[in-house]
Every structure is written in structure tokens, then in C-alpha cells.
Design an enzyme around this catalytic site. Structure first.
Site, PDB file in Angstrom:
ATOM      1  N   ASP A   8      32.410  30.765  36.272  1.00 58.67           N
ATOM      2  CA  ASP A   8      32.064  30.818  37.598  1.00 58.67           C
ATOM      3  C   ASP A   8      31.552  32.204  37.896  1.00 58.67           C
ATOM      4  OD1 ASP A   8      32.013  30.478  40.646  1.00 58.67           O
ATOM      5  OD2 ASP A   8      33.855  31.696  40.477  1.00 58.67           O
ATOM      6  N   ASP A  10      31.174  34.514  41.267  1.00 58.48           N
ATOM      7  CA  ASP A  10      32.141  35.124  42.382  1.00 58.48           C
ATOM      8  C   ASP A  10      33.669  35.257  42.407  1.00 58.48           C
ATOM      9  OD1 ASP A  10      29.785  35.864  43.939  1.00 58.48           O
ATOM     10  OD2 ASP A  10      29.489  33.736  44.643  1.00 58.48           O
ATOM     11  N   GLY A  45      33.874  28.927  46.003  1.00 64.04           N
ATOM     12  CA  GLY A  45      33.105  27.812  45.448  1.00 64.04           C
ATOM     13  C   GLY A  45      32.170  26.961  46.123  1.00 64.04           C
ATOM     14  N   ARG A  48      27.121  27.643  51.215  1.00 63.94           N
ATOM     15  CA  ARG A  48      27.210  28.460  52.507  1.00 63.94           C
ATOM     16  C   ARG A  48      27.549  27.775  53.658  1.00 63.94           C
ATOM     17  NH1 ARG A  48      21.662  31.436  52.429  1.00 63.94           N
ATOM     18  NH2 ARG A  48      22.519  31.773  50.344  1.00 63.94           N
ATOM     19  N   SER A 115      26.271  30.047  44.248  1.00 64.52           N
ATOM     20  CA  SER A 115      25.528  30.857  45.188  1.00 64.52           C
ATOM     21  C   SER A 115      23.992  30.783  44.857  1.00 64.52           C
ATOM     22  CB  SER A 115      26.066  32.269  45.004  1.00 64.52           C
ATOM     23  OG  SER A 115      25.380  33.424  45.334  1.00 64.52           O
ATOM     24  N   ASN A 117      22.447  33.374  45.476  1.00 66.50           N
ATOM     25  CA  ASN A 117      22.171  34.637  45.438  1.00 66.50           C
ATOM     26  C   ASN A 117      22.788  35.259  43.851  1.00 66.50           C
ATOM     27  OD1 ASN A 117      21.468  35.957  48.234  1.00 66.50           O
ATOM     28  ND2 ASN A 117      23.390  35.162  48.597  1.00 66.50           N
ATOM     29  N   ASP A 169      37.937  30.425  39.728  1.00 66.97           N
ATOM     30  CA  ASP A 169      39.010  30.926  40.431  1.00 66.97           C
ATOM     31  C   ASP A 169      39.092  30.069  41.954  1.00 66.97           C
ATOM     32  OD1 ASP A 169      36.631  31.672  41.811  1.00 66.97           O
ATOM     33  OD2 ASP A 169      37.395  33.231  42.727  1.00 66.97           O
TER      34      ASP A 169
END
Ligand code: BG6
Ligand code: MG
Length: 215
Positions: A8, A10, A45, A48, A115, A117, A169
Site C-alpha cells: 500500500d 499512503d 484505504g 475519496r 489513490s 494521486n 496499514d
């Protein structure tokens, strides 16, 4: 036998989970909606728009689809402003050493992130070329806990799901990895990730052997 590790992004490789929190906090404050770090943890996870829905559960009124879209756009604008401050120093402790150690063992490496991003983040922190494959929010229809992003990452690595280990996480990511038929390793604590047997506080607290077992 594990032949690939799927990370992962972020909160596992990069500190961006804090920037997500700061951006959502500004959106929630302006709307007068209560928001704190515990609620923020539930957003890990998830996409948005799904994150926004969780925040709006505490709103005093209903929001129209247009308003929701405007709020999500505002959050992303604020978040991308914060991403401009990101540098290689925001790669979390232990990441570079662990990636190098895994590579030495011939393990293939991927990122699986919800994401949109992710490409921007990987390039800002200098990790763009550190992985054999990336699957992110731009590639998928269903966000974690759906297994789609993990299955796509494995396919791009040229590996079967059972040959992959997911490092996550987020509870949503652990569930997604399991549903993909992969082994999972949690980054967090028994409080943040209950029911995850193999766990470390951060990647600096484990080794390739800790992730993969002896061999
Ligand atoms: C995940 C984060 O990696 O990406 C979530 O853990 C976030 O908190 C999700 O909502 C979507 O991110 P973005 O950058 O597409 O808004
Ligand atoms: Mg995460």
C-alpha cells in the site's frame, strides 16, 4: 512461496496519511462537521468519495450529489497543495532498506493504492522507478476492501495471487488482500488492525525475513 510483495502507498511507504487528514479536516471544519484522527483512521484505504460519505455521517443535513462532488474536489485541491511540500524525506523510515533487501532476494515489488494521486506521489518522493508494477485509483472500478487493485498489481507483476504478500496499514486493505487470496502483513498495532496476526509498527520495525519468513 512468496515471489512478490505488494505495498500500500499512503501510510505504509509515505507519510501522506497525515496530509489526507489535514485536507479533510479543513473541509469538515468549514462545513461545521466534527472530524478527528480516529474518524480519519476509517478513511484509510477507501476512495475519496467513500471517505467523504464517512465524514458526512456526522453532518447535520443531507448533501446533494453536486455538493458532494464540490466537497471532494475541494479536498483534492487542498490535498494536492499539501503534496507540493512532499520530498524524499517523506518516505517512511525503513522503506528504502527493506525494498533493497527484498530486491536482493529476487522478490518482485509492486504498489497497490486506492489513490488517484499515487503516480504524482511516487514521482515526488523519488520512488517512481522503485517498483516493477503500480496499480492505483486510476486503474480500478472498485476500491479496497474490494480485491481489484491487488489482483491487478499481481497480474502486472506476472504472478499468481498466492505468490503475493500484501503490506497494508488499513483494515480495508487487509480485507482486500485476503479476498484476493494473498498473504497479508499489517502495519499498525493490534488496536488499529485487530485480527491481523503478522504485524509491525512500521517497515523500520521489520526485515525481509520478517515479511517473508526464513529462507
Ligand atoms: C488511499 C488513502 O490510499 O487513497 C485514502 O488511504 C484515500 O485515505 C484514497 O481516500 C484515495 O485517495 P485520492 O488521492 O485519490 O483522493
Ligand atoms: Mg494506507
Amino acid at each position: 512461496m512468496i515471489r512478490g510483495v505488494i505495498f500500500d502507498l499512503d501510510g505504509v511507504l509515505v507519510t501522506t496519511d497525515e496530509l489526507h487528514y489535514q485536507a479533510w479536516r479543513q473541509v469538515a471544519d468549514r462545513e461545521g462537521i466534527y472530524f478527528d484522527r480516529t474518524i480519519n483512521h476509517q478513511l484509510r484505504g477507501v476512495s475519496r468519495m467513500e471517505s467523504l460519505e464517512i465524514i458526512l455521517e456526522r453532518a447535520g443535513r443531507a448533501y446533494t450529489p453536486e455538493e458532494k462532488s464540490a466537497l471532494a474536489n475541494r479536498k483534492n485541491h487542498l490535498y494536492r497543495e499539501l503534496l507540493r511540500t512532499l520530498t524524499a524525506a517523506d518516505v517512511l523510515p525503513g522503506v528504502q532498506a527493506l525494498l533493497a533487501e527484498l530486491r536482493r532476494r529476487g522478490i518482485r515489488l509492486a504498489v497497490a493504492s486506492s489513490s488517484k494521486n499515487a503516480p504524482l506521489i511516487l514521482s515526488r518522493v523519488g520512488l517512481k522507478d522503485a517498483f516493477d508494477a503500480v496499480a492505483d485509483g486510476n486503474d480500478i472500478t472498485h476500491s479496497k476492501p474490494d480485491p481489484e487493485v491487488f489482483l491487478l498489481a499481481a497480474e502486472r507483476l506476472g504472478l499468481l495471487p498466492e505468490e503475493c504478500l500484501v503490506v497494508e496499514d488499513a483494515a480495508a486493505g487487509i480485507e482486500g488482500g485476503r479476498r484476493a487470496g494473498m498473504a497479508v502483513f499489517g502495519i499498525g498495532t493490534p488496536e488499529t488492525l485487530p485480527k491481523v496476526e503478522r504485524l509491525a509498527a512500521g517497515l523500520a520495525d521489520t526485515t525481509a525475513e520478517g515479511l517473508l519468513g526464513p529462507g
